[in-house]
Design a protein around this motif. Structure first.
Motif, PDB file in Angstrom:
ATOM      1  N   ALA A  70       7.067  -8.606   3.855  1.00  0.00           N
ATOM      2  CA  ALA A  70       6.672  -7.771   4.987  1.00  0.00           C
ATOM      3  C   ALA A  70       6.358  -6.356   4.530  1.00  0.00           C
ATOM      4  CB  ALA A  70       7.777  -7.763   6.039  1.00  0.00           C
ATOM      5  N   VAL A  71       7.161  -5.833   3.614  1.00  0.00           N
ATOM      6  CA  VAL A  71       6.892  -4.506   3.054  1.00  0.00           C
ATOM      7  C   VAL A  71       5.538  -4.505   2.352  1.00  0.00           C
ATOM      8  CG1 VAL A  71       7.648  -2.798   1.346  1.00  0.00           C
ATOM      9  CG2 VAL A  71       9.339  -3.925   2.820  1.00  0.00           C
ATOM     10  N   ALA A  72       5.255  -5.572   1.613  1.00  0.00           N
ATOM     11  CA  ALA A  72       3.975  -5.675   0.902  1.00  0.00           C
ATOM     12  C   ALA A  72       2.809  -5.719   1.877  1.00  0.00           C
ATOM     13  CB  ALA A  72       3.974  -6.912   0.015  1.00  0.00           C
ATOM     14  N   SER A  73       2.959  -6.448   2.972  1.00  0.00           N
ATOM     15  CA  SER A  73       1.886  -6.530   3.959  1.00  0.00           C
ATOM     16  C   SER A  73       1.608  -5.171   4.578  1.00  0.00           C
ATOM     17  CB  SER A  73       2.261  -7.539   5.053  1.00  0.00           C
ATOM     18  OG  SER A  73       1.256  -7.597   6.048  1.00  0.00           O
ATOM     19  N   LEU A  74       2.666  -4.450   4.952  1.00  0.00           N
ATOM     20  CA  LEU A  74       2.480  -3.128   5.534  1.00  0.00           C
ATOM     21  C   LEU A  74       1.888  -2.160   4.513  1.00  0.00           C
ATOM     22  CD1 LEU A  74       5.736  -2.870   7.668  1.00  0.00           C
ATOM     23  CD2 LEU A  74       3.396  -3.161   8.497  1.00  0.00           C
ATOM     24  N   TRP A  75       2.325  -2.277   3.254  1.00  0.00           N
ATOM     25  CA  TRP A  75       1.731  -1.426   2.211  1.00  0.00           C
ATOM     26  C   TRP A  75       0.246  -1.735   2.060  1.00  0.00           C
ATOM     27  CZ3 TRP A  75      -0.770  -2.378  -2.405  1.00  0.00           C
ATOM     28  CH2 TRP A  75      -0.972  -1.264  -3.230  1.00  0.00           C
ATOM     29  N   SER A  76      -0.103  -3.013   2.142  1.00  0.00           N
ATOM     30  CA  SER A  76      -1.517  -3.381   2.001  1.00  0.00           C
ATOM     31  C   SER A  76      -2.358  -2.761   3.112  1.00  0.00           C
ATOM     32  CB  SER A  76      -1.689  -4.899   1.987  1.00  0.00           C
ATOM     33  OG  SER A  76      -1.634  -5.466   3.279  1.00  0.00           O
ATOM     34  N   LYS A  77      -1.794  -2.649   4.308  1.00  0.00           N
ATOM     35  CA  LYS A  77      -2.537  -2.024   5.404  1.00  0.00           C
ATOM     36  C   LYS A  77      -2.831  -0.565   5.083  1.00  0.00           C
ATOM     37  CE  LYS A  77      -0.716  -4.857   9.215  1.00  0.00           C
ATOM     38  NZ  LYS A  77      -0.122  -4.806  10.573  1.00  0.00           N
ATOM     39  N   THR A  78      -1.859   0.111   4.511  1.00  0.00           N
ATOM     40  CA  THR A  78      -2.069   1.500   4.112  1.00  0.00           C
ATOM     41  C   THR A  78      -3.154   1.591   3.041  1.00  0.00           C
ATOM     42  OG1 THR A  78       0.224   2.075   4.614  1.00  0.00           O
ATOM     43  CG2 THR A  78      -0.948   3.539   3.122  1.00  0.00           C
ATOM     44  N   TYR A  79      -3.082   0.719   2.065  1.00  0.00           N
ATOM     45  CA  TYR A  79      -4.090   0.709   1.008  1.00  0.00           C
ATOM     46  C   TYR A  79      -5.481   0.429   1.584  1.00  0.00           C
ATOM     47  CZ  TYR A  79      -6.377  -0.290  -3.437  1.00  0.00           C
ATOM     48  OH  TYR A  79      -7.233  -0.250  -4.521  1.00  0.00           O
ATOM     49  N   LEU A  80      -5.557  -0.534   2.484  1.00  0.00           N
ATOM     50  CA  LEU A  80      -6.848  -0.917   3.056  1.00  0.00           C
ATOM     51  C   LEU A  80      -7.461   0.204   3.896  1.00  0.00           C
ATOM     52  CD1 LEU A  80      -5.950  -4.574   4.067  1.00  0.00           C
ATOM     53  CD2 LEU A  80      -7.609  -3.891   2.309  1.00  0.00           C
ATOM     54  N   ARG A  81      -6.619   1.003   4.534  1.00  0.00           N
ATOM     55  CA  ARG A  81      -7.158   2.123   5.311  1.00  0.00           C
ATOM     56  C   ARG A  81      -7.851   3.143   4.407  1.00  0.00           C
ATOM     57  NH1 ARG A  81      -2.535   1.203   8.636  1.00  0.00           N
ATOM     58  NH2 ARG A  81      -1.233   2.679   7.470  1.00  0.00           N
ATOM     59  N   GLY A  82      -7.464   3.176   3.139  1.00  0.00           N
ATOM     60  CA  GLY A  82      -8.155   4.039   2.197  1.00  0.00           C
ATOM     61  C   GLY A  82      -9.372   3.384   1.574  1.00  0.00           C
ATOM     62  N   LEU A  83      -9.423   2.046   1.639  1.00  0.00           N
ATOM     63  CA  LEU A  83     -10.486   1.304   0.963  1.00  0.00           C
ATOM     64  C   LEU A  83     -11.650   0.940   1.874  1.00  0.00           C
ATOM     65  CD1 LEU A  83     -11.431  -0.316  -1.583  1.00  0.00           C
ATOM     66  CD2 LEU A  83     -10.244  -2.285  -0.589  1.00  0.00           C
ATOM     67  N   ILE A  84     -11.387   0.635   3.144  1.00  0.00           N
ATOM     68  CA  ILE A  84     -12.417   0.012   3.971  1.00  0.00           C
ATOM     69  C   ILE A  84     -13.260   0.958   4.821  1.00  0.00           C
ATOM     70  CG2 ILE A  84     -12.680  -1.488   6.011  1.00  0.00           C
ATOM     71  CD1 ILE A  84     -10.783  -3.462   4.684  1.00  0.00           C
ATOM     72  N   PRO A  85     -12.697   1.818   5.659  1.00  0.00           N
ATOM     73  CA  PRO A  85     -13.551   2.542   6.607  1.00  0.00           C
ATOM     74  C   PRO A  85     -14.661   3.368   5.973  1.00  0.00           C
ATOM     75  CG  PRO A  85     -11.266   2.672   7.286  1.00  0.00           C
ATOM     76  CD  PRO A  85     -11.265   2.066   5.912  1.00  0.00           C
ATOM     77  N   ALA A  86     -14.334   4.224   4.995  1.00  0.00           N
ATOM     78  CA  ALA A  86     -15.358   5.108   4.426  1.00  0.00           C
ATOM     79  C   ALA A  86     -16.497   4.340   3.765  1.00  0.00           C
ATOM     80  CB  ALA A  86     -14.726   6.092   3.448  1.00  0.00           C
ATOM     81  N   PRO A  87     -16.223   3.334   2.906  1.00  0.00           N
ATOM     82  CA  PRO A  87     -17.327   2.579   2.322  1.00  0.00           C
ATOM     83  C   PRO A  87     -18.157   1.819   3.355  1.00  0.00           C
ATOM     84  CG  PRO A  87     -15.396   2.346   0.955  1.00  0.00           C
ATOM     85  CD  PRO A  87     -14.949   3.024   2.215  1.00  0.00           C
ATOM     86  N   MET A  88     -17.530   1.359   4.447  1.00  0.00           N
ATOM     87  CA  MET A  88     -18.309   0.677   5.482  1.00  0.00           C
ATOM     88  C   MET A  88     -19.226   1.664   6.203  1.00  0.00           C
ATOM     89  SD  MET A  88     -17.618  -2.500   5.212  1.00  0.00           S
ATOM     90  CE  MET A  88     -17.485  -2.117   3.436  1.00  0.00           C
ATOM     91  N   ILE A  89     -18.724   2.867   6.450  1.00  0.00           N
ATOM     92  CA  ILE A  89     -19.577   3.893   7.054  1.00  0.00           C
ATOM     93  C   ILE A  89     -20.748   4.199   6.135  1.00  0.00           C
ATOM     94  CG2 ILE A  89     -19.648   6.342   7.715  1.00  0.00           C
ATOM     95  CD1 ILE A  89     -16.661   5.997   8.560  1.00  0.00           C
ATOM     96  N   ALA A  90     -20.461   4.326   4.836  1.00  0.00           N
ATOM     97  CA  ALA A  90     -21.531   4.613   3.874  1.00  0.00           C
ATOM     98  C   ALA A  90     -22.534   3.469   3.823  1.00  0.00           C
ATOM     99  CB  ALA A  90     -20.928   4.855   2.492  1.00  0.00           C
ATOM    100  N   LEU A  91     -22.054   2.235   3.818  1.00  0.00           N
ATOM    101  CA  LEU A  91     -22.948   1.077   3.737  1.00  0.00           C
ATOM    102  C   LEU A  91     -23.853   1.001   4.959  1.00  0.00           C
ATOM    103  CD1 LEU A  91     -23.889  -1.481   2.350  1.00  0.00           C
ATOM    104  CD2 LEU A  91     -21.880  -2.667   3.250  1.00  0.00           C
ATOM    105  N   VAL A  92     -23.263   1.174   6.135  1.00  0.00           N
ATOM    106  CA  VAL A  92     -24.066   1.159   7.359  1.00  0.00           C
ATOM    107  C   VAL A  92     -25.047   2.331   7.367  1.00  0.00           C
ATOM    108  CG1 VAL A  92     -23.932   1.454   9.870  1.00  0.00           C
ATOM    109  CG2 VAL A  92     -22.364  -0.116   8.717  1.00  0.00           C
ATOM    110  N   GLY A  93     -24.655   3.429   6.729  1.00  0.00           N
ATOM    111  CA  GLY A  93     -25.529   4.590   6.646  1.00  0.00           C
ATOM    112  C   GLY A  93     -26.572   4.500   5.553  1.00  0.00           C
ATOM    113  N   GLY A  94     -26.634   3.337   4.878  1.00  0.00           N
ATOM    114  CA  GLY A  94     -27.671   3.126   3.870  1.00  0.00           C
ATOM    115  C   GLY A  94     -27.285   3.488   2.462  1.00  0.00           C
TER     116      GLY A  94
END
Length: 251
Positions: A70-94
């Motif tokens: 459970a600790v690992a899953s919650l840690w992964s959420k924190t890691y993913l918040r640093g990995l996913i949103p910004a690159p997706m914004i950049a990708l959608v932005g071309g």
């Protein structure tokens, strides 16, 4: 990490700064394009040995003896918040970015992903899948957390991110369909993000017409004092209503 150099990288820097404007400006801080001497290669940061150290520190916020998965899953959420949103914004932005774990790094304080290079569209998706796969396998090796939990965490965040982007950037719709609604990845292999999210129609006053729900629990409730997340497959209509009422009181 081998840093990309030359004029092409400078163009990418300019294009990234143009993407992260207005409501997206705050997300740009999660990306860095200039290497620093103490950057940590992603492959080192996500090694099984390093994961154990990360979880030792992260787990201190929870009761002693908490389930390591459970600790690992919650840690992964924190890691993913640093990995996913910004690159997706950049990708959608071309501006598709290379997230391949063997080409990128993290700032020493894990505050930003240091990019190895820009990328083509399909290559950008391949890099994202490779990064998520490394994360899932490292957590499995360190804690026996099932990889499907990490893929579910990623799919949930991707859904939320791309839904918000669709309101202002139509290309986000095609990206969401490719990542989350297609059984195969662009290379033809099985897509672990596929079918991770479903939509429930409660049909009850006081609740939205449709509610997003994962198909796989993030197992946070294995930690004492942690409630079910709002997208948990264990959530019932009664629990949703209870949460809505609680949130209304807090407001």
């Amino acid at each position: 990490m081998a840093a990309a150099t030359g004029g092409a990288m400078m163009v990418d820097i300019d294009r990234l700064s143009s993407v992260f404007q207005g409501p997206f400006a705050r997300f740009g801080a999660a990306l860095a394009v200039t290497p620093m001497a103490d950057d940590i290669p992603v492959t080192a940061y996500l090694s099984i040995e390093a994961i154990a150290v990360h979880l030792d520190g992260f787990g201190q916020r929870y009761p002693a003896g908490s389930d390591r998965r459970a600790v690992a899953s919650l840690w992964s959420k924190t890691y993913l918040r640093g990995l996913i949103p910004a690159p997706m914004i950049a990708l959608v932005g071309g501006v598709p970015l290379d997230l391949s774990p063997d080409r990128g790094a993290l700032r020493a304080d894990a505050s930003a992903v240091v990019l190895g290079a820009a990328s083509g569209g399909e290559a950008a998706l391949a890099g994202l899948y490779a990064h998520l796969d490394l994360l899932a396998q490292a957590l499995k090796g360190s804690t026996r957390l099932a990889p499907r939990v990490v893929w579910s965490n990623a799919a949930n965040l991707l859904t939320a991110t791309l839904e918000r982007l669709e309101a202002v950037a139509p290309p986000a719709t095609a990206l969401r369909e490719t990542l989350l609604e297609t059984a195969k990845r662009p290379d033809g292999s099985a897509n672990p993000l596929f079918h991770q999210i479903r939509w429930i129609a409660p049909g009850v006053a006081g609740l939205p017409e449709k509610v997003r729900q994962r198909r796989v629990c993030c197992v946070r409730d294995l930690i004492a004092g942690q409630s079910l997340c709002s997208t948990c497959p264990k959530m019932t209509v009664d629990l949703w209503l209870e949460r809505v009422q609680t949130d209304a009181v807090k407001a």
